[in-house]
Write an enzyme that holds these catalytic residues in place. Structure first.
Site, PDB file in Angstrom:
ATOM      1  N   GLY A   1       0.841  -1.176  -0.485  1.00 44.29           N
ATOM      2  CA  GLY A   1       0.475   0.042  -0.061  1.00 44.29           C
ATOM      3  C   GLY A   1       1.145   1.045  -0.059  1.00 44.29           C
TER       4      GLY A   1
ATOM      5  N   TYR B   1     -13.066  -3.260  11.162  1.00 37.66           N
ATOM      6  CA  TYR B   1     -11.496  -2.302  11.142  1.00 37.66           C
ATOM      7  C   TYR B   1     -11.020  -2.970  12.854  1.00 37.66           C
ATOM      8  CZ  TYR B   1      -8.473   0.960   9.805  1.00 37.66           C
ATOM      9  OH  TYR B   1      -7.564   1.775   9.753  1.00 37.66           O
ATOM     10  N   ALA B   2     -11.385  -2.564  13.417  1.00 38.28           N
ATOM     11  CA  ALA B   2     -11.078  -2.464  15.138  1.00 38.28           C
ATOM     12  C   ALA B   2     -10.893  -4.630  15.467  1.00 38.28           C
ATOM     13  CB  ALA B   2     -12.091  -1.765  16.101  1.00 38.28           C
ATOM     14  N   ALA B   3     -11.179  -5.216  15.052  1.00 41.92           N
ATOM     15  CA  ALA B   3     -10.993  -6.574  15.769  1.00 41.92           C
ATOM     16  C   ALA B   3     -10.239  -7.174  14.623  1.00 41.92           C
ATOM     17  CB  ALA B   3     -11.427  -7.340  15.059  1.00 41.92           C
ATOM     18  N   ALA B   4      -9.644  -6.468  13.604  1.00 39.25           N
ATOM     19  CA  ALA B   4      -8.620  -6.594  12.525  1.00 39.25           C
ATOM     20  C   ALA B   4      -7.590  -6.184  13.362  1.00 39.25           C
ATOM     21  CB  ALA B   4      -8.720  -6.599  10.835  1.00 39.25           C
ATOM     22  N   LYS B   5      -7.479  -4.926  13.365  1.00 40.81           N
ATOM     23  CA  LYS B   5      -5.853  -3.869  13.833  1.00 40.81           C
ATOM     24  C   LYS B   5      -5.903  -4.385  15.024  1.00 40.81           C
ATOM     25  CE  LYS B   5      -5.695  -2.305  10.076  1.00 40.81           C
ATOM     26  NZ  LYS B   5      -4.507  -1.524   9.076  1.00 40.81           N
TER      27      LYS B   5
ATOM     28  N   ILE C   1      -5.334  10.591  11.068  1.00 41.76           N
ATOM     29  CA  ILE C   1      -4.177  10.914  10.100  1.00 41.76           C
ATOM     30  C   ILE C   1      -5.122  10.963   8.642  1.00 41.76           C
ATOM     31  CG2 ILE C   1      -2.006  10.144   8.394  1.00 41.76           C
ATOM     32  CD1 ILE C   1      -2.187  10.268  11.754  1.00 41.76           C
TER      33      ILE C   1
HETATM   34  P1  NAD Z   1      -5.186   4.730   1.975  1.00 45.04           P
HETATM   35  O1  NAD Z   1      -6.204   4.525   1.075  1.00 45.04           O
HETATM   36  O2  NAD Z   1      -4.834   6.275   1.613  1.00 45.04           O
HETATM   37  O3  NAD Z   1      -3.837   3.962   1.121  1.00 45.04           O
HETATM   38  C1  NAD Z   1      -4.122   2.367   1.356  1.00 45.04           C
HETATM   39  C2  NAD Z   1      -3.330   1.878   0.404  1.00 45.04           C
HETATM   40  O4  NAD Z   1      -3.612   0.223   0.473  1.00 45.04           O
HETATM   41  C3  NAD Z   1      -3.751   2.314  -0.925  1.00 45.04           C
HETATM   42  O5  NAD Z   1      -1.997   1.806  -1.411  1.00 45.04           O
HETATM   43  C4  NAD Z   1      -3.742   0.924  -1.618  1.00 45.04           C
HETATM   44  O6  NAD Z   1      -3.172   1.120  -2.241  1.00 45.04           O
HETATM   45  C5  NAD Z   1      -3.240  -0.250  -0.529  1.00 45.04           C
HETATM   46  N1  NAD Z   1      -4.263  -1.529  -0.462  1.00 45.04           N
HETATM   47  C6  NAD Z   1      -5.412  -1.542  -0.352  1.00 45.04           C
HETATM   48  N2  NAD Z   1      -6.227  -2.875  -0.603  1.00 45.04           N
HETATM   49  C7  NAD Z   1      -4.640  -3.317  -1.097  1.00 45.04           C
HETATM   50  C8  NAD Z   1      -5.118  -4.897  -0.994  1.00 45.04           C
HETATM   51  N3  NAD Z   1      -5.648  -6.030  -1.173  1.00 45.04           N
HETATM   52  N4  NAD Z   1      -3.479  -5.114  -1.624  1.00 45.04           N
HETATM   53  C9  NAD Z   1      -2.836  -4.302  -1.850  1.00 45.04           C
HETATM   54  N5  NAD Z   1      -2.721  -3.113  -1.469  1.00 45.04           N
HETATM   55  C10 NAD Z   1      -3.632  -2.655  -1.163  1.00 45.04           C
HETATM   56  O7  NAD Z   1      -4.783   4.513   3.349  1.00 45.04           O
HETATM   57  P2  NAD Z   1      -4.026   5.068   4.452  1.00 45.04           P
HETATM   58  O8  NAD Z   1      -5.106   5.869   5.151  1.00 45.04           O
HETATM   59  O9  NAD Z   1      -2.363   5.037   3.978  1.00 45.04           O
HETATM   60  O10 NAD Z   1      -3.527   3.848   5.464  1.00 45.04           O
HETATM   61  C11 NAD Z   1      -2.668   2.989   5.870  1.00 45.04           C
HETATM   62  C12 NAD Z   1      -2.322   2.549   6.602  1.00 45.04           C
HETATM   63  O11 NAD Z   1      -2.525   2.842   7.932  1.00 45.04           O
HETATM   64  C13 NAD Z   1      -3.853   1.299   6.918  1.00 45.04           C
HETATM   65  O12 NAD Z   1      -3.720   0.134   7.111  1.00 45.04           O
HETATM   66  C14 NAD Z   1      -4.903   1.735   7.375  1.00 45.04           C
HETATM   67  O13 NAD Z   1      -5.713   0.596   8.348  1.00 45.04           O
HETATM   68  C15 NAD Z   1      -4.108   2.653   8.371  1.00 45.04           C
HETATM   69  N6  NAD Z   1      -4.168   3.397   9.235  1.00 45.04           N
HETATM   70  C16 NAD Z   1      -4.660   4.367   8.414  1.00 45.04           C
HETATM   71  C17 NAD Z   1      -5.617   5.655   9.745  1.00 45.04           C
HETATM   72  C18 NAD Z   1      -6.028   6.898   9.061  1.00 45.04           C
HETATM   73  O14 NAD Z   1      -6.463   7.696   9.747  1.00 45.04           O
HETATM   74  N7  NAD Z   1      -5.944   7.362   7.602  1.00 45.04           N
HETATM   75  C19 NAD Z   1      -5.556   5.827  10.803  1.00 45.04           C
HETATM   76  C20 NAD Z   1      -4.913   4.419  11.039  1.00 45.04           C
HETATM   77  C21 NAD Z   1      -4.399   3.587  10.246  1.00 45.04           C
END
Ligand code: NAD
Length: 251
Positions: A14, A159-163, A192
């Site tokens: 990602g 999502y909470a369960a996964a994380k 974020i």
């Molecule tokens: P985003 O949606 O901007 O980016 C997600 C990325 O993951 C993208 O590059 C997408 O192509 C890739 N992706 C999604 N499903 C995929 C799959 N099956 N295989 C390969 N790539 C895949 O998300 P983000 O906000 O940058 O989040 C990144 C991580 O941080 C995630 O795990 C998210 O759960 C976690 N997170 C985000 C926040 C927030 O507030 N943004 C908070 C806590 C945790």
């Protein structure tokens, strides 16, 4: 730039945008080859991200499109990267999705899909990376959890369960891999600025923001700095931990 014998190879799932992109950039520099993966062949920011990685002096910048939750493809890709580039030193399990609904209305499909991408992929990719890293007797695995693993969040049972699963998985893999010098840690971002949060309504954003003691949403770079620390020589004695990057939100 040619690969030197000292080159470290980093894979960020990602990594095309958001937190993954910022983490890939934070890891980039001379002596590091960086591979970003993502799920959308049409993703607009990929070329720019690769240029930014190169601009930081990385030995190599490469993007791949594949589903992080497909165990066969993930294994094939990571083994290919480690054989072709000579090692696999850093894996950032960042790919994640949300499929929000209150639990009474959440479909089985949406629950399972989020578990597959946000938790199962972390297990399957870490299993392959772990096999390579244990043989190398070195390596860093950094998993992206979330503040909601610790607080819960209405509408995010999947999502909470996964994380939360990512946190338990991180601790367990840390114990299993420690004797060979491989560390496994997590970061738990709060709220974020990324594509994942951009569509939240103003009302929800304001309510969330009111709970953030530091008074602002985080930037992807705030999370990337913690990822970079966990990948750095300074974190050699840190394993099984979760670094919270949330402006105090969960307190
Ligand atoms: P985003 O949606 O901007 O980016 C997600 C990325 O993951 C993208 O590059 C997408 O192509 C890739 N992706 C999604 N499903 C995929 C799959 N099956 N295989 C390969 N790539 C895949 O998300 P983000 O906000 O940058 O989040 C990144 C991580 O941080 C995630 O795990 C998210 O759960 C976690 N997170 C985000 C926040 C927030 O507030 N943004 C908070 C806590 C945790």
């Amino acid at each position: 730039m040619p690969k030197t014998p000292q080159t470290r190879v980093a894979v960020v799932t990602g990594g095309s945008r958001g937190i993954g992109r910022a983490a890939a950039l934070a890891l980039s520099g001379p002596g590091v080859s960086v591979v970003i993966t993502h799920s959308n062949p049409q993703s607009p920011g990929v070329a720019e991200t690769l240029e930014a990685i190169e601009a930081r002096g990385a030995d190599l910048a490469e993007a791949q499109v594949w589903n992080a939750a497909d165990p066969e493809e993930g294994k094939r890709r990571l083994v290919d990267i480690s054989e072709r580039l000579g090692s696999l030193d850093i894996l950032v399990n960042n790919a994640g999705i949300t499929r929000d609904a209150i639990s009474l209305r959440m479909t089985d499909e949406d629950f399972r899909e989020v578990l597959e991408v946000d938790l199962f992929s972390v297990f399957s990719l870490s299993r392959t990376a772990g096999a390579v890293m244990l043989k190398q007797k070195s390596g860093r695995i950094i998993n992206v959890s979330s503040v909601v693993a610790f607080t819960g969040n209405p509408g995010q049972a999947n999502y909470a369960a996964a994380k939360a699963g990512v946190v338990g998985l991180t601790k367990t893999l840390a114990l299993e891999y420690a004797s060979r010098g491989v560390t496994v840690n997590a970061v738990a971002p709060g709220f974020i600025h990324t594509d994942m949060t951009k569509n939240l309504s103003g009302k929800i954003k304001d309510a969330l923001l009111a709970r953030v003691p530091l008074g602002r949403m985080g930037d992807p770079e705030d999370v990337a700095a913690a990822v970079a620390f966990l990948a750095s020589p300074g974190a050699a004695y840190v394993t099984g931990q979760t670094i919270h990057v949330n402006g105090g939100l969960y307190l």
